[in-house]
Design a protein around this motif. Structure first.
Motif, mmCIF file in Angstrom:
data_model
loop_
_atom_site.group_PDB
_atom_site.id
_atom_site.type_symbol
_atom_site.label_atom_id
_atom_site.label_comp_id
_atom_site.label_asym_id
_atom_site.label_seq_id
_atom_site.Cartn_x
_atom_site.Cartn_y
_atom_site.Cartn_z
ATOM 1 N N UNK A 129 9.540 32.446 21.539
ATOM 2 C CA UNK A 129 10.744 32.486 22.509
ATOM 3 C C UNK A 129 10.785 33.570 23.667
ATOM 4 N N UNK A 130 11.150 33.376 24.696
ATOM 5 C CA UNK A 130 11.272 34.122 25.718
ATOM 6 C C UNK A 130 12.830 34.466 25.893
ATOM 7 N N UNK A 131 13.265 35.668 26.049
ATOM 8 C CA UNK A 131 14.498 35.802 26.265
ATOM 9 C C UNK A 131 14.651 37.156 27.178
ATOM 10 N N UNK A 132 15.934 37.535 27.822
ATOM 11 C CA UNK A 132 16.111 38.586 28.306
ATOM 12 C C UNK A 132 17.353 39.355 27.481
ATOM 13 N N UNK A 133 16.969 40.836 27.693
ATOM 14 C CA UNK A 133 17.883 41.716 26.797
ATOM 15 C C UNK A 133 18.568 42.764 27.606
ATOM 16 N N UNK A 134 19.688 43.101 27.225
ATOM 17 C CA UNK A 134 20.318 44.327 27.952
ATOM 18 C C UNK A 134 21.013 45.127 26.558
#
Length: 205
Positions: free
Chosen positions: A174-179
């Protein structure tokens, strides 16, 4: 207090901390971490720290000045670069279950919650690997003094590739962006000058 009650309370606290951690690390956001060309780069071979940091707002600048009054050696650029490196080490270390890498970078409370998550994953027989697709973006949101502790908050934006291999089954990627906002602390005047992660919170994009 009965031992059974203490065990139940500890389990509840650990479960809440782990729920927050997984929510934070799994939160998808729309901003690209590579957008920030202002992020201080790693120190060159000569050992010089980055000379500048992204412009700070007035409140943050005043707080940094207050910290430097107590700790003249505090350098925002050097701190941000160290915090970014710690962020990458901690995220990778948690995914791989590397307790030795995590322990010096976390407060005891955070280490306890991370270790509970690692132990649960090991009990399931799952394996996990995390890769950074780009250099994470790091912004200093707070640097101040509370009693005898230096406290700094850094907002991280990252793009990750997570590979989970269940005990029985094929790997899932899974590819994701996090903050996230990470709070680091250290005791002023202590022999150990290193900062430790004390809190993880979700952040807006």
């Amino acid at each position: 207090m009965p031992v059974q009650f203490q065990i139940v309370m500890f389990a509840i606290v650990a479960a809440v901390l782990l729920f927050m951690l997984y929510n934070v690390l799994g939160k998808k956001v729309g901003r690209q971490p590579q957008e920030d060309a202002r992020l201080p780069q790693a120190a060159p071979a000569g050992g010089q720290a980055p000379a500048s940091v992204p412009a700070l707002d007035a409140a943050t600048a005043a707080a940094v000045a207050g910290l430097k009054a107590r700790d003249p050696n505090f350098d925002p650029a050097r701190f941000l670069e160290g915090a970014r490196q710690a962020y990458e080490t901690i995220v990778r270390g948690y995914a791989s279950g590397d307790r030795d890498a995590l322990r010096p970078l976390l407060t005891p409370a955070v280490m306890t919650s991370f270790e509970a998550g690692i132990t649960a994953r090991e009990a399931r027989g799952d394996r996990e690997q995390t890769e950074f697709l780009h250099t994470p973006r790091a912004d200093l949101e707070l640097a101040t003094v509370r009693d005898d502790r230096a406290v700094a908050k850094v907002r991280f934006l990252a793009e990750l590739r997570n590979i989970v291999t269940p005990a029985a089954g094929e790997a899932v990627t899974e590819e994701r962006r996090t903050a996230e906002v990470w709070t680091f602390e250290r005791v002023l005047g202590a022999a150990d000058p290193n900062w430790a992660l004390a809190r993880v919170e979700p952040a807006s994009a």
